[in-house]
Design a protein around this motif. Structure first.
Motif, short mmCIF file in Angstrom:
data_model
loop_
_atom_site.label_atom_id
_atom_site.label_comp_id
_atom_site.label_asym_id
_atom_site.label_seq_id
_atom_site.Cartn_x
_atom_site.Cartn_y
_atom_site.Cartn_z
N LEU A 233 0.83 -1.21 0.00
CA LEU A 233 0.00 0.00 0.00
C LEU A 233 0.86 1.26 0.00
O LEU A 233 0.53 2.25 -0.66
N LEU A 234 1.97 1.23 0.73
CA LEU A 234 2.89 2.37 0.73
C LEU A 234 3.39 2.67 -0.67
O LEU A 234 3.42 3.82 -1.11
N TYR A 235 3.78 1.63 -1.38
CA TYR A 235 4.30 1.83 -2.74
C TYR A 235 3.21 2.30 -3.69
O TYR A 235 3.46 3.11 -4.58
N SER A 236 1.98 1.81 -3.51
CA SER A 236 0.91 2.20 -4.44
C SER A 236 0.36 3.59 -4.13
O SER A 236 -0.13 4.29 -5.02
N THR B 76 9.66 3.50 -6.88
CA THR B 76 10.53 3.53 -5.70
C THR B 76 9.83 4.26 -4.55
O THR B 76 8.96 5.11 -4.76
N TYR B 77 10.23 3.88 -3.35
CA TYR B 77 9.80 4.57 -2.13
C TYR B 77 11.00 4.55 -1.19
O TYR B 77 11.66 3.51 -1.05
N ALA B 78 11.28 5.67 -0.58
CA ALA B 78 12.46 5.79 0.27
C ALA B 78 13.73 5.44 -0.50
O ALA B 78 14.70 4.94 0.08
N LEU C 208 12.14 3.35 7.52
CA LEU C 208 10.78 3.88 7.52
C LEU C 208 10.55 4.91 8.62
O LEU C 208 9.74 5.83 8.47
N GLN C 209 11.26 4.78 9.73
CA GLN C 209 11.13 5.78 10.79
C GLN C 209 11.62 7.16 10.33
O GLN C 209 11.16 8.18 10.84
N ALA D 88 -2.03 9.40 3.57
CA ALA D 88 -1.71 7.99 3.31
C ALA D 88 -0.43 7.58 4.01
O ALA D 88 -0.35 6.52 4.65
N ALA D 89 0.60 8.42 3.90
CA ALA D 89 1.88 8.11 4.54
C ALA D 89 1.72 8.03 6.05
O ALA D 89 2.26 7.13 6.70
N GLU D 90 0.97 8.96 6.62
CA GLU D 90 0.76 8.99 8.06
C GLU D 90 0.08 7.71 8.55
O GLU D 90 0.53 7.05 9.49
N LEU D 91 -1.02 7.34 7.88
CA LEU D 91 -1.78 6.16 8.31
C LEU D 91 -0.98 4.87 8.14
O LEU D 91 -0.96 4.01 9.02
#
Length: 793
Positions: free
Chosen positions: A108-111, A278-280, A299-300, A308-311
């Protein structure tokens, strides 16, 4: 208080018991005493039943027929959450990420937050979905391709001599053979002498000609032509591999295909679109390959600049923190769960529960110490106390007396197992328990006796340059004729070294008895002493079968001798019935309703299948005519209903049966019924049945030097049962055989001739031999196992 009244599930004898809420309650008893029936079947089962009452009436009717806690009533019962013991990590595609459910959040983070997620959803980042998987390897990262060399390994043979090894067996293979004959191909010349054109057509053509086949039959067989459709060998293999649901057929098919990294995805399993996101700063497969500790740090540090990022980060970071806190920081999200140790699997499931945030529930935990090193078990008690601090109750079904001693309340079930158990021996504060019972004795006598006279080895088995997973270039020696315990923290490489590498090497050079799958990905540069080993026996906790048809009596082979007795009775001889008539797997003798299973499988689309007693034979398995035959007053169904202990008296004058029963008794299985089906047996019971079967075979023959390999055989066993099992294993070493046991139990380790300790940590921090000593020597060393032994010696 939780007040249980008239609990009568399985062997429970209409018991009443009160348990305090908001406290840590340990439920103990010898193996098979009924403690799991009380904690899981009754208490958790009733909790489930009450929850299911909220669903639609039709579904509730179906569920209640499959979930029956068999209890008069339970007052004060909160909602229940069960964490049951499992030695299985799931299917071939199961990973750390899927077991822990962290992969869902990562996708979900990547999407939602990835740098280029337009048009991609979470499923687009899963190698297990059509949207995400690489189209050319179906998300496995490996392509399996049939080649001429793999399909025809010996080109000097002709087709009639079996050159095409990849053809299916039985009729299907003969069909392909006969079609080629009708088409006029040369079946008698060596394969290598055929033209390349003919060889390519036979192996690779996409053509599907239909041919009238004139099969060659015997004089007493029906001569009938048929229309046969040709399929090339490669086409047959590819189609079979893609569509079969049989693991056996799938494994056979793979033997005739070459496997290599998928050139499309480079082994990364995902489609090209997903691999661009990509993410991070990392693509999802790169993040999945990092240790969990590194993923947590990464991730921290990520910004939470949108909803979305917060949740999503709030959801995944606590899960990662729990996993790292439990010592799982060395694992990666993409690590196949099948490669995890039982202890790692246990902690992974506990980590998932830690972040659930539930309040006011009763957690029912099934031996959470299983697979954990004694020093790691402090984390289990920390988790239990955290559950309590969050306003919950904890029921701990446990055999580790060090953990039991820290409970607030004790419920002891017994006094013995099976029909001799099912009573509440004690329910009260832990400190007040002083009765003369197996649990009380184990609780108050936890001092270890270190082996003062270890056996000398009469030879050595040496491995050099072992490489597998975390093990790199390891040299190790094993003493032949000794009892060796392999210890170390979970994930340190014990099972990898013994159950994968050593067992695999021995299977390739000696006669093998094993129910373990062959594993690849390991290598040994050199070895010495293998010529001294004639047999290897590897015994695991895998089930002895998956349906009620596989029973204690059939697996051990003693039922064959029982059926011979019935076939030899005058009544059976008069009817001209043979031993097959008394098999519940043969149509003539079996109950026609259940087909000899004694039970009917209840299939529910939304729940796991379960079994209910056959309404016609009432579990007897046989038809009425077969049950008219008796031996010494017993029908064949009566025999299956006997416990091992009862059967030992009934068959005392029948040596083959008596010996098999005595061996089962020697490993503490006297309480099991002869007809007890595989689904009713625990992993520990299955392992002891296999051991008893092998002990019986070994005592009846001379097969040369045998190496016995067992991986955590004490899982699920009470200290009293462990003493019985340990004594039997030492008898093998007394007879000159070699016993290798991967083990955490300190009483087994203390009794060994030699202890190999791996470590010092798990994963990349393990894979080395940090101690090679007798138990007494190890107790003086500053290692995890040495400290644990010293604390109890």
């Amino acid at each position: 208080m939780i007040r249980v009244r008239d609990a009568h599930l399985h062997n429970l004898r209409n018991v009443d018991v009160d348990l305090p809420r908001g406290q840590l309650v340990a439920v103990t008893g010898v193996s098979g005493s009924g403690k799991s029936s009380l904690a899981f079947g009754t208490i958790h089962g009733e909790g489930q039943r009450r929850y299911f009452e909220s669903v639609a009436p039709f579904a509730r009717r179906l569920i209640s027929s499959a979930v029956d806690p068999q209890v008069g009533g339970i007052e004060g019962l909160p909602p229940t959450v069960a964490l049951q013991q499992s030695t299985s990590g799931g299917g071939a595609r199961s990973t750390v990420g899927t077991v822990s459910a962290m992969s869902n959040t990562i996708r979900l983070l990547y999407s939602r937050v990835g740098d280029n997620p337009e048009g991609l959803y979470s499923d687009s980042f899963s190698p297990n979905t059509p949207e995400g998987m690489c189209p050319d390897c179906q998300g496995t990262g490996i392509q399996h391709v049939p080649t001429e060399e793999s399909m025809v390994p010996d080109p000097t043979l002709s087709i009639n001599e079996g050159a095409i090894k990849a053809w299916p067996q039985a009729w299907a293979g003969k069909n392909f053979h006969d079609i080629l004959e009708e088409l006029g191909y040369d079946l008698d010349s060596p394969w290598q002498d055929l033209s390349q054109k003919d060889r390519d057509w036979i192996l690779f053509t996409e053509e599907r000609p239909v041919v009238t086949v004139h099969p060659h039959r015997g004089a007493d067989q029906i001569q009938r032509n048929y229309e046969g459709t040709w399929r090339s060998v490669a086409s047959y293999l590819t189609k079979t591999f893609r569509e079969t649901q049989s693991d056996t057929l799938r494994d056979r098919t793979l033997r005739f295909m070459e496997s290599h990294t998928c050139p499309t995805c480079g082994g990364r399993r995902l489609n090209p679109k997903a691999l661009k996101v990509t993410y991070a700063g990392l693509r999802i497969d790169e993040l999945g390959a990092l240790p969990l500790a590194d993923v947590l740090t990464l991730l921290q540090a990520q910004p939470r600049d949108n909803t979305a990022a917060e949740l999503l980060l709030k959801q995944v970071i606590p899960a990662l923190e729990s996993a790292v806190e439990l010592g799982l920081g060395h694992l990666s999200l993409d690590r196949p769960s099948a490669t995890l140790s039982p202890g790692e699997l246990q902690r992974l499931r506990l980590a998932a529960q830690l972040r659930s945030g539930l309040f006011g529930v009763a957690y029912v935990l099934d031996e959470p110490s299983a697979g954990l090193h004694p020093e790691e078990r402090t984390a289990v008690m920390d988790i239990c106390r955290r559950f309590l601090a969050a306003g919950n109750s904890v029921l701990l079904v446990e055999h580790d007396m060090d953990l039991v001693a820290q409970a607030d309340w004790l419920v002891d079930v017994g006094p013995l197992a099976g029909e001799a158990g099912g009573e509440i021996l004690y329910s009260g504060p832990i400190d007040a328990y002083a009765a003369e019972t197996p649990t009380s004795r184990a609780l108050h006598s936890r001092q270890l006796q270190l082996n003062a006279a270890p056996r000398d080895a009469h030879g050595e088995l040496s491995l050099h340059g072992v490489n597998c997973r975390s093990i790199k270039e390891l040299d190790v020696d094993f003493g032949l004729g000794q009892f060796t315990a392999v210890a170390g923290v979970s994930g340190s490489g014990k099972s990898t070294l013994i159950s994968t590498v050593l067992a695999g090497l021995l299977r390739s050079t000696a006669t093998a008895v094993s129910d373990n799958e062959e594993e690849t990905g390991w290598s040994v540069r050199a070895h010495e002493g293998l010529d001294q080993v004639s047999r290897v026996v590897q015994i695991t906790q895998k089930p002895i079968g998956r349906t009620p048809r596989s029973t204690l009596a059939t697996y051990t082979g003693l039922f064959d001798a029982v059926r011979k007795l019935f076939a030899a009775t005058p009544a059976a001889k008069e009817k001209k019935w043979t031993v097959s008539r008394f098999s519940y797997n043969v149509k003539q003798g079996q109950c026609p309703t259940c087909g000899g299973a004694g039970q009917i499988e209840v299939e529910l689309a939304f729940l796991p299948g379960s079994y209910s007693t056959c309404p016609d034979c009432h579990g007897a398995r046989y038809n009425p005519e077969t049950l008219e035959i008796t031996w010494n007053g017993y029908t064949i169904a009566d025999v299956l209903a006997l416990t091992v202990d009862d059967a030992a008296a009934v068959f005392a004058e029948e040596p083959p049966i008596a010996r098999a029963l005595a061996t089962l008794q020697s490993v503490g299985l006297g309480y099991l019924r002869l007809g007890q089906g595989a689904p009713e047996l625990s992993g520990g019971e299955a392992q002891r049945i296999k051991l008893a079967t092998e002990l019986q075979r070994s005592r009846n023959s001379r097969r040369g030097h045998t190496v016995y390999i067992l991986d955590e055989p004490t899982t699920g066993l009470h200290p009293a049962d462990i003493a019985l099992l340990n004594a039997e294993l030492h008898k093998l070493a007394d007879a000159g055989q070699t016993v290798l046991v991967v083990e955490h139990n300190l009483s087994v380790i203390a009794s060994a001739d030699r202890v190999l300790e791996m470590g010092p940590g798990a994963g990349a921090d393990g894979g080395r031999i940090i101690a090679d000593a007798t138990p007494a020597e190890l107790a003086r060393r500053d290692t995890p196992t040495g400290r644990a032994l010293a604390s109890r010696a």
